[in-house]
Design a protein around this motif. Structure first.
Motif, PDB file in Angstrom:
ATOM      1  N   PRO A 120     -21.304  -0.860 -17.620  1.00  0.00           N
ATOM      2  CA  PRO A 120     -20.417  -0.335 -18.287  1.00  0.00           C
ATOM      3  C   PRO A 120     -21.119   0.901 -19.652  1.00  0.00           C
ATOM      4  O   PRO A 120     -20.478   1.692 -19.849  1.00  0.00           O
ATOM      5  N   GLU A 121     -21.993   0.042 -20.112  1.00  0.00           N
ATOM      6  CA  GLU A 121     -22.609   0.738 -21.548  1.00  0.00           C
ATOM      7  C   GLU A 121     -23.870   1.247 -21.425  1.00  0.00           C
ATOM      8  O   GLU A 121     -24.257   1.904 -22.272  1.00  0.00           O
ATOM      9  N   GLY A 122     -24.328   1.438 -20.155  1.00  0.00           N
ATOM     10  CA  GLY A 122     -25.795   1.667 -20.110  1.00  0.00           C
ATOM     11  C   GLY A 122     -26.742   1.092 -20.656  1.00  0.00           C
ATOM     12  O   GLY A 122     -26.581  -0.008 -21.578  1.00  0.00           O
ATOM     13  N   GLY A 123     -28.026   1.404 -20.494  1.00  0.00           N
ATOM     14  CA  GLY A 123     -29.052   0.750 -21.034  1.00  0.00           C
ATOM     15  C   GLY A 123     -29.405  -0.687 -20.381  1.00  0.00           C
ATOM     16  O   GLY A 123     -29.222  -0.794 -19.194  1.00  0.00           O
ATOM     17  N   GLN A 124     -29.953  -1.450 -21.184  1.00  0.00           N
ATOM     18  CA  GLN A 124     -30.393  -2.695 -20.907  1.00  0.00           C
ATOM     19  C   GLN A 124     -29.186  -3.671 -20.464  1.00  0.00           C
ATOM     20  O   GLN A 124     -28.574  -3.919 -21.759  1.00  0.00           O
ATOM     21  N   PRO A 125     -28.780  -4.244 -19.307  1.00  0.00           N
ATOM     22  CA  PRO A 125     -27.700  -5.138 -19.277  1.00  0.00           C
ATOM     23  C   PRO A 125     -28.394  -6.556 -19.828  1.00  0.00           C
ATOM     24  O   PRO A 125     -29.458  -6.688 -19.765  1.00  0.00           O
ATOM     25  N   PRO A 126     -27.293  -7.281 -20.391  1.00  0.00           N
ATOM     26  CA  PRO A 126     -27.813  -8.640 -20.638  1.00  0.00           C
ATOM     27  C   PRO A 126     -28.076  -9.740 -19.619  1.00  0.00           C
ATOM     28  O   PRO A 126     -27.425  -9.838 -18.791  1.00  0.00           O
ATOM     29  N   LEU A 127     -29.092 -10.434 -19.537  1.00  0.00           N
ATOM     30  CA  LEU A 127     -29.549 -11.378 -18.648  1.00  0.00           C
ATOM     31  C   LEU A 127     -28.883 -12.497 -19.043  1.00  0.00           C
ATOM     32  O   LEU A 127     -29.055 -13.091 -20.282  1.00  0.00           O
ATOM     33  N   ASP A 128     -28.545 -13.345 -18.296  1.00  0.00           N
ATOM     34  CA  ASP A 128     -27.880 -14.745 -18.428  1.00  0.00           C
ATOM     35  C   ASP A 128     -29.310 -15.685 -18.847  1.00  0.00           C
ATOM     36  O   ASP A 128     -29.999 -15.650 -17.913  1.00  0.00           O
ATOM     37  N   PRO A 129     -29.407 -16.065 -20.056  1.00  0.00           N
ATOM     38  CA  PRO A 129     -30.677 -16.972 -20.013  1.00  0.00           C
ATOM     39  C   PRO A 129     -30.730 -17.901 -19.088  1.00  0.00           C
ATOM     40  O   PRO A 129     -32.040 -18.357 -18.952  1.00  0.00           O
ATOM     41  N   LEU A 133     -25.659   2.017  -4.951  1.00  0.00           N
ATOM     42  CA  LEU A 133     -25.549   1.735  -6.442  1.00  0.00           C
ATOM     43  C   LEU A 133     -25.202   0.295  -6.609  1.00  0.00           C
ATOM     44  O   LEU A 133     -24.621  -0.208  -6.026  1.00  0.00           O
ATOM     45  N   MET A 134     -26.043  -0.123  -7.501  1.00  0.00           N
ATOM     46  CA  MET A 134     -25.872  -1.486  -7.992  1.00  0.00           C
ATOM     47  C   MET A 134     -25.258  -1.537  -9.645  1.00  0.00           C
ATOM     48  O   MET A 134     -25.917  -0.964 -10.438  1.00  0.00           O
ATOM     49  N   VAL A 135     -24.235  -2.313  -9.627  1.00  0.00           N
ATOM     50  CA  VAL A 135     -23.360  -2.305 -11.079  1.00  0.00           C
ATOM     51  C   VAL A 135     -23.547  -3.657 -11.640  1.00  0.00           C
ATOM     52  O   VAL A 135     -23.276  -4.690 -11.221  1.00  0.00           O
ATOM     53  N   LEU A 136     -24.089  -3.623 -12.741  1.00  0.00           N
ATOM     54  CA  LEU A 136     -24.163  -4.796 -13.699  1.00  0.00           C
ATOM     55  C   LEU A 136     -23.494  -4.747 -14.731  1.00  0.00           C
ATOM     56  O   LEU A 136     -22.843  -3.920 -15.311  1.00  0.00           O
ATOM     57  N   THR A 137     -23.225  -5.968 -15.286  1.00  0.00           N
ATOM     58  CA  THR A 137     -22.309  -6.213 -16.575  1.00  0.00           C
ATOM     59  C   THR A 137     -23.041  -5.839 -17.699  1.00  0.00           C
ATOM     60  O   THR A 137     -24.282  -5.724 -18.061  1.00  0.00           O
ATOM     61  N   SER A 138     -22.426  -5.521 -18.748  1.00  0.00           N
ATOM     62  CA  SER A 138     -22.726  -5.089 -20.379  1.00  0.00           C
ATOM     63  C   SER A 138     -22.353  -6.289 -21.028  1.00  0.00           C
ATOM     64  O   SER A 138     -22.568  -6.262 -22.268  1.00  0.00           O
ATOM     65  N   HIS A 139     -21.586  -7.203 -20.694  1.00  0.00           N
ATOM     66  CA  HIS A 139     -21.009  -8.480 -21.666  1.00  0.00           C
ATOM     67  C   HIS A 139     -21.936  -9.688 -21.717  1.00  0.00           C
ATOM     68  O   HIS A 139     -22.489 -10.013 -20.542  1.00  0.00           O
ATOM     69  N   ASN A 140     -22.240  -9.999 -22.888  1.00  0.00           N
ATOM     70  CA  ASN A 140     -23.103 -11.272 -23.098  1.00  0.00           C
ATOM     71  C   ASN A 140     -22.661 -12.417 -23.810  1.00  0.00           C
ATOM     72  O   ASN A 140     -23.477 -13.184 -24.024  1.00  0.00           O
ATOM     73  N   LYS A 141     -21.441 -12.434 -24.110  1.00  0.00           N
ATOM     74  CA  LYS A 141     -20.773 -13.606 -24.696  1.00  0.00           C
ATOM     75  C   LYS A 141     -20.188 -14.666 -23.704  1.00  0.00           C
ATOM     76  O   LYS A 141     -19.038 -14.050 -23.037  1.00  0.00           O
ATOM     77  N   LEU A 142     -20.540 -15.799 -23.728  1.00  0.00           N
ATOM     78  CA  LEU A 142     -19.731 -16.745 -22.946  1.00  0.00           C
ATOM     79  C   LEU A 142     -18.690 -17.224 -23.543  1.00  0.00           C
ATOM     80  O   LEU A 142     -18.559 -18.510 -24.013  1.00  0.00           O
ATOM     81  N   GLY A 143     -17.367 -16.593 -23.609  1.00  0.00           N
ATOM     82  CA  GLY A 143     -16.199 -16.894 -24.087  1.00  0.00           C
ATOM     83  C   GLY A 143     -16.373 -17.248 -25.772  1.00  0.00           C
ATOM     84  O   GLY A 143     -17.148 -16.454 -26.272  1.00  0.00           O
ATOM     85  N   THR A 144     -15.812 -18.317 -26.028  1.00  0.00           N
ATOM     86  CA  THR A 144     -15.923 -18.665 -27.503  1.00  0.00           C
ATOM     87  C   THR A 144     -16.847 -19.708 -27.906  1.00  0.00           C
ATOM     88  O   THR A 144     -17.104 -20.684 -28.703  1.00  0.00           O
ATOM     89  N   THR A 145     -18.039 -19.973 -26.801  1.00  0.00           N
ATOM     90  CA  THR A 145     -18.625 -21.150 -26.739  1.00  0.00           C
ATOM     91  C   THR A 145     -20.169 -20.915 -27.790  1.00  0.00           C
ATOM     92  O   THR A 145     -20.780 -21.798 -28.279  1.00  0.00           O
TER      93      THR A 145
END
Length: 226
Positions: A46-55, A4-16
């Protein structure tokens, strides 16, 4: 062999106002190491689907053989676009779990109860657990039987304070991986900034940075019965 590989669903870099997510090399290199070993790989978030890629991880300077292979691999791209929702999965159905990094896990996976419970179940079952770079953020709240922090007394590594300073995000991230691992009682060590460095303690495998991805994955494979 099921990994199992687990990836993030979070795409915001803090308040930047900038985007973050998972780091491409830290996904692609382990993914192909596992596939080459004949593993059946399940991708989750966590959310399923496409995880966000750090650009930033997709910029030319950060391309590797594994990332270039991924860009030529429609099947892998399709699998990544359809990650399973993490809360639906159980440790008993897998032989090992691996967490790629990127800054995203600092915000979601570190606090995600499904992830915390999953890691604790893997540890209780004496199954291999791997994490690289910011991936070890997932151990922030994990406990072992008896209530002690899972990493307490264990040799570990992860993205270092000096590397975080080099990318100028010390004041952006919610916590520093190195400091957190030390605070949880882990015996943190590191190699040179940006150089491969992997630490093993029992069946816990941690890598310091993107350059550690392949070695961390291959080390994890060594703990899986074939």
């Amino acid at each position: 062999m099921k990994i199992l590989m687990v990836l993030t669903s979070h795409n915001k870099l803090g308040t930047t106002g900038k985007k973050t997510g998972f780091w491409l090399e830290e996904f692609a290199a382990p993914y192909y190491a596992f596939k080459s070993a004949g593993a059946e790989v399940t991708l989750a978030s966590p959310e399923g689907g496409q995880p966000p890629l750090d650009p930033k991880s997709d910029e030319p300077d950060f391309q590797t053989e594994a990332t270039r292979r991924f860009h030529r691999d429609p099947a892998a791209q399709q699998a990544l676009a359809n990650t399973v929702k993490l809360a639906r999965l159980q440790a008993r159905d897998f032989d090992a779990v691996f967490y790629p990094g990127g800054h995203g896990p600092l915000w979601d996976l570190a606090e995600d109860q499904a992830s915390i419970s999953l890691i604790e179940d893997f540890h209780a079952a004496d199954k291999p657990i791997g994490a690289v770079c910011h991936g070890p953020a997932v151990f922030r709240h994990t406990l072992r039987k008896g209530g002690a922090p899972l990493v307490s007394g264990k040799s570990v590594t992860g993205f270092s304070n000096t590397e975080e300073a080099a990318v100028e995000l010390l004041d952006v991230v919610p916590f520093l991986v190195e400091e957190m691992l030390r605070d949880q009682g882990g015996h943190y060590s590191k190699g040179e900034d940006w150089a491969p460095y992997v630490v093993v303690d029992g069946k816990l495998v941690t890598g310091q940075n993107p350059a550690s991805s392949v070695e961390a994955a291959e080390t994890l494979l060594g703990f899986i019965p074939v």
